[in-house]
Motif scaffolding. Structure first.
Motif, short mmCIF file in Angstrom:
data_model
loop_
_atom_site.label_atom_id
_atom_site.label_comp_id
_atom_site.label_asym_id
_atom_site.label_seq_id
_atom_site.Cartn_x
_atom_site.Cartn_y
_atom_site.Cartn_z
N GLN A 282 -0.36 11.98 2.36
CA GLN A 282 -0.67 12.47 3.70
C GLN A 282 -1.96 13.29 3.69
O GLN A 282 -2.81 13.15 4.58
CB GLN A 282 0.51 13.30 4.21
N GLU A 283 -2.11 14.15 2.71
CA GLU A 283 -3.28 15.02 2.63
C GLU A 283 -4.57 14.22 2.41
O GLU A 283 -5.60 14.50 3.03
CB GLU A 283 -3.09 16.01 1.48
N LEU A 284 -4.51 13.20 1.55
CA LEU A 284 -5.69 12.41 1.20
C LEU A 284 -5.83 11.17 2.08
O LEU A 284 -6.70 10.34 1.83
CB LEU A 284 -5.62 11.99 -0.27
N ARG A 285 -4.98 11.07 3.10
CA ARG A 285 -5.02 9.95 4.05
C ARG A 285 -4.97 8.60 3.33
O ARG A 285 -5.68 7.68 3.63
CB ARG A 285 -6.24 10.06 4.96
N HIS A 286 -4.09 8.53 2.34
CA HIS A 286 -3.80 7.29 1.63
C HIS A 286 -5.02 6.69 0.94
O HIS A 286 -5.13 5.46 0.80
CB HIS A 286 -3.15 6.27 2.57
N ASP A 287 -5.93 7.53 0.50
CA ASP A 287 -7.08 7.06 -0.27
C ASP A 287 -6.59 6.67 -1.66
O ASP A 287 -6.23 7.53 -2.47
CB ASP A 287 -8.15 8.15 -0.35
N PHE A 411 -4.82 6.59 7.65
CA PHE A 411 -5.51 5.96 6.52
C PHE A 411 -7.01 6.17 6.64
O PHE A 411 -7.61 5.92 7.69
CB PHE A 411 -5.22 4.46 6.48
N VAL A 412 -7.62 6.61 5.55
CA VAL A 412 -9.07 6.81 5.55
C VAL A 412 -9.80 5.50 5.80
O VAL A 412 -10.94 5.49 6.31
CB VAL A 412 -9.50 7.44 4.20
N TYR A 413 -9.16 4.38 5.49
CA TYR A 413 -9.81 3.08 5.61
C TYR A 413 -9.99 2.64 7.07
O TYR A 413 -10.69 1.66 7.34
CB TYR A 413 -9.00 2.03 4.84
N ALA A 414 -9.39 3.34 7.99
CA ALA A 414 -9.57 3.01 9.41
C ALA A 414 -10.80 3.66 10.00
O ALA A 414 -11.23 3.28 11.10
CB ALA A 414 -8.34 3.44 10.21
#
Length: 468
Positions: A282-287, A411-414
């Protein structure tokens, strides 16, 4: 939660998590032992009064008692019933729900029968000379795959045991490899040594000398995982046997494959302990790369672990996860999202997982939409395995991860993607055999139950037309 609820497995999970017998559990709820037994075997629905007692006495969140298992079986039934042998009957979703909720045993029997039919048909078509061996039994791997699918890829007993041990060893704050090596020696008297130069196995345990031999060429994440796997084999066999026995597999092979999968599950949960990993995700936004670095794990281990975050009351984002080889074979799969993988045939060629092989080591993003209008954020990357020098085999494969677009912000990928424009979503399907799209240039075979039109005066990309 209107309507009849057949949630026997959920009840059994709560009881087993409290380490209570059926008799003790029934007494706490104030119901008869026979009624509880009927509930756990989905022979009777759960009444509203019993649900209230369950919430009050065991602090169970009633909203967590969803019919996820039923949804999965409904999806599997719908695909099986799309087979041409059922051409005269197309059930509605409501009919499927009634069957699954009121006659779960019948639903499973129908799935088993269709699996046997498909296997026999494929063997007959191949003319492989083994007609005498057509037993119609599911393979061991198919049985185990369905077992993990129906338990949401989450095994509570093993997960909590692994998390408790990780807390004792201060993982991940301490170096996991060092902590596990020390624990293995102090607790079990096991020494770790390098394998011989000509040894091909990753891990080999000599019980007589209490020595664990590991290949000296293993990457650190693989080495750590193999040590954790040895701890599972030494400490968790009784628990693993109980879980495998409850699954009532048809063959010894399936049971043994499941036991191996459960050892792997414990190892992954030990290296990536549930709550710490969930909080970090959650903290790293699923990186994936940052999570791998924080826990000293591989990208595949991290992606696979994300698909297991299904603990009641503390769930992660529902994701799908898969691993594919270069031929498109899906060698690992699980979906907690609405995207379900095809049980037969190849995956959709428009899915970005196939593109990962064209861009080694890069993370590829895709916004995709399935024929039912559900939209997904898809992530894929190519990886290779190799533990030798020049000339040694280096298997290549792709891992794919994703979620429904409603969770994309987690997700950071978004970042930087236009989630609102329909034009940014690629049209994908589950597989060509059940995909309803009529205008796909990548279609490999016609969809089942579709009539084909052949126009001798016209040729489009496909040599046939499908009814629109």
């Amino acid at each position: 939660m209107a309507g009849k609820l057949y949630i026997g497995r959920r009840f059994r999970e709560v009881r087993e998590s409290k380490m209570l017998t059926q008799a003790a559990f029934a007494e706490r709820l104030g119901i008869s032992l026979s009624y509880l037994n009927q509930i756990e075997n989905n022979q009777r629905p759960v009444s509203a009064s019993v649900l209230v007692l369950l919430a009050e006495k065991f602090q169970v969140d009633l909203s967590s008692l969803s019919l996820n298992d039923s949804d999965k079986v409904i999806s599997m039934l719908a695909e099986s019933l799309a087979d041409p042998i059922f051409a005269s009957y197309t059930p509605s979703i409501q009919e499927l729900k009634l069957v699954v909720q009121n006659a779960p045993g019948f639903a499973q029997a129908l799935l088993n029968a269709h699996q046997a039919y498909r296997r026999n048909s494929e063997q007959l078509a191949s003319l492989d000379g083994q007609i005498a061996n057509l037993a119609g039994e599911p393979t061991a791997y198919e049985e185990v795959r369905d077992f993990f699918h129906l338990v949401d890829n989450y095994v509570h007993e093993l997960d909590t045991a692994a998390e408790a041990l990780a807390d004792r060893l201060n993982i991940p704050d301490s170096n996991a490899t060092t902590a596990l090596i020390s624990y293995l020696e102090s607790k079990h008297g096991v020494q770790i040594r390098h394998s011989g130069p000509n040894e091909t196995s990753l891990r080999q345990f000599d019980r007589a000398s209490r020595t664990l031999f590991l290949s000296q060429y293993l990457p650190t994440p693989t080495r750590t995982f193999q040590i954790a796997l040895q701890i599972a084999a030494l400490e968790q066999e009784d628990r693993i046997d109980q879980i495998a026995d409850r699954a009532t597999f048809r063959s010894v092979d399936a049971r043994n494959v499941c036991a191996a999968g459960l050892r792997n599950y414990f190892a992954g949960a030990l290296v990536l302990p549930y709550q710490r990993f969930l909080q970090s995700a959650q903290e790293l936004r699923h990186d994936l790369e940052l999570l791998a670095t924080r826990f000293g794990a591989s990208l595949e281990q991290v992606a696979h672990r994300l698909s297991t975050l299904q603990r009641q009351g503390s769930k992660g984002v529902p994701v799908f996860f898969a691993r594919l080889d270069r031929a498109g074979n899906i060698t690992k799969r699980h979906s907690a999202a609405k995207l379900q993988f095809a049980r037969y045939g190849a995956a959709c060629p428009l899915w970005n997982a196939h593109q990962a092989f064209e861009a080694p080591s890069q993370i590829i993003r895709q916004l995709a939409e399935t024929p039912d209008g559900i939209r997904f954020l898809c992530i894929a990357t190519e990886l290779s395995k190799g533990r030798g020098g020049f000339g040694s085999p280096r298997p290549r494969y792709a891992i794919a991860l994703g979620c429904e677009v409603s969770y994309a912000k987690d997700f950071v990928y978004a970042d930087g993607l236009d989630l609102t424009s329909k034009g940014t979503y690629d049209p994908i399907g589950i597989s060509c055999r059940i995909c309803e799209r009529t205008n796909c240039s990548q279609r490999a075979i016609p969809p089942l139950k579709s009539r084909l039109r052949i126009d001798r005066d016209r040729r489009d990309i496909l040599p046939y037309q499908l009814p629109g």
